[in-house]
Scaffold this motif. Sequence first.
Motif, mmCIF file in Angstrom:
data_model
loop_
_atom_site.group_PDB
_atom_site.id
_atom_site.type_symbol
_atom_site.label_atom_id
_atom_site.label_comp_id
_atom_site.label_asym_id
_atom_site.label_seq_id
_atom_site.Cartn_x
_atom_site.Cartn_y
_atom_site.Cartn_z
ATOM 1 N N THR A 118 41.356 43.157 47.885
ATOM 2 C CA THR A 118 41.903 43.035 46.536
ATOM 3 C C THR A 118 42.968 41.954 46.483
ATOM 4 N N MET A 120 45.569 40.515 43.376
ATOM 5 C CA MET A 120 45.992 40.645 41.985
ATOM 6 C C MET A 120 47.340 39.977 41.769
ATOM 7 N N GLU A 287 48.029 49.922 38.968
ATOM 8 C CA GLU A 287 46.774 49.194 38.791
ATOM 9 C C GLU A 287 46.266 48.660 40.124
ATOM 10 N N ASN A 290 44.987 51.459 42.344
ATOM 11 C CA ASN A 290 43.697 51.911 41.822
ATOM 12 C C ASN A 290 42.562 51.004 42.295
ATOM 13 N N LEU A 291 42.822 49.706 42.285
ATOM 14 C CA LEU A 291 41.800 48.744 42.711
ATOM 15 C C LEU A 291 41.463 48.904 44.182
ATOM 16 N N THR A 292 42.504 49.048 45.007
ATOM 17 C CA THR A 292 42.252 49.181 46.446
ATOM 18 C C THR A 292 41.505 50.473 46.752
ATOM 19 N N LYS A 296 37.612 47.655 44.428
ATOM 20 C CA LYS A 296 37.468 46.516 43.523
ATOM 21 C C LYS A 296 38.391 45.378 43.971
ATOM 22 N N GLU A 298 39.383 42.848 42.022
ATOM 23 C CA GLU A 298 40.234 42.301 40.976
ATOM 24 C C GLU A 298 40.377 43.257 39.802
ATOM 25 N N SER A 299 41.457 43.064 39.061
ATOM 26 C CA SER A 299 41.732 43.828 37.858
ATOM 27 C C SER A 299 40.915 43.277 36.689
ATOM 28 N N GLU A 300 40.578 44.139 35.749
ATOM 29 C CA GLU A 300 39.892 43.666 34.547
ATOM 30 C C GLU A 300 40.844 42.913 33.626
ATOM 31 N N SER A 303 42.896 39.625 35.860
ATOM 32 C CA SER A 303 41.705 39.259 36.622
ATOM 33 C C SER A 303 41.879 37.912 37.309
#
Length: 332
Positions: A118, A120, A287, A290-292, A296, A298-300, A303
Amino acid sequence: MTKVRFGIVGTNSITDKILDAAKQESRFELTAVYSRTAQRANEFAKKHNIPYTFTVLEEMASSPLIDAVYIASPNSLHAPQSILFMNHGKHVLCEKPLASNANEAKIMIEASERNNVTLMEAMKPTLTPNFFSIKNNIGKIGTIRRYFSCYCQYSSRYDQLKDGILLNAFDPKLSNGSVMDIGIYTIYPMVVLFGKPKKISATGIKLTTGVDGQGAINFEYDGMNATVLYSKIADSTLPTEIQGEEGTIISDRINIINRVTLKYRNGKEAEISAPNPRHEYYYEIAEFINLTETGKRESEINSHKNSLITLEIIDEIRKQLEIIYPADSIYN
């Protein structure tokens, strides 16, 4: 509950705020800190009860003690340090701006993809409840015709610059200046909401050190215009506005959004501020974790695309203002 073990690079006031916010996130585990000197590392570790210290960055990057790193070093170091950690399989939360320029950002994104970790940008306002309130209510004001944002904050470091003392805030060697420090706050939300502009026209004041003291930028989109003002050599209390044919959404500030109001053209007004019980930096930490946890990269919202477009815009602004950083030639 899974804990994410964090290392810290950068022992400044922003890091203090991040760590204060992290107390509200139970999945955040503060494990290690890096500093160039053992004395500073030990002082910071004692202040924040950090169990491990490092004075060699490569040792920290390769250490099995951490899963992720928060990078708050000078802007010119964001790319090489982030790439180092990602190449060692570590997730990276990197302070804004993500890099010195768009070319560096592309290489960082490639490292994220190659290592499946990830990455970000720590751009805080776009992940807060009040920004989502703006985003969720924007359809109520009809066809959008203008975005206007202002962030002007006189820097105490400017007084020292006038006395002949060059501090980090105005040093081109560190990829600093007004647009990188605070102008980005006016630009990034615009990119999240409206994407990449068709045309950019920049004016500003270039300081003796070679960085910008302030800027006024006009953007052209299909059917709408945007203007942002930013400065480190003057103050302003102007709000941010999104103007539509049926009404206007007004945010009191753009870097910390405390109040959001919707004013209709017929005179009606509505308070659309969202409850905001958490520390202002909490939302970017949550955020990122949550991604890790979900695998995911990247963040929406924050991004890779939005970070890259923002730096492409800043590159063009700097080109028009004739602002060059040493970092611009490193990866070319």
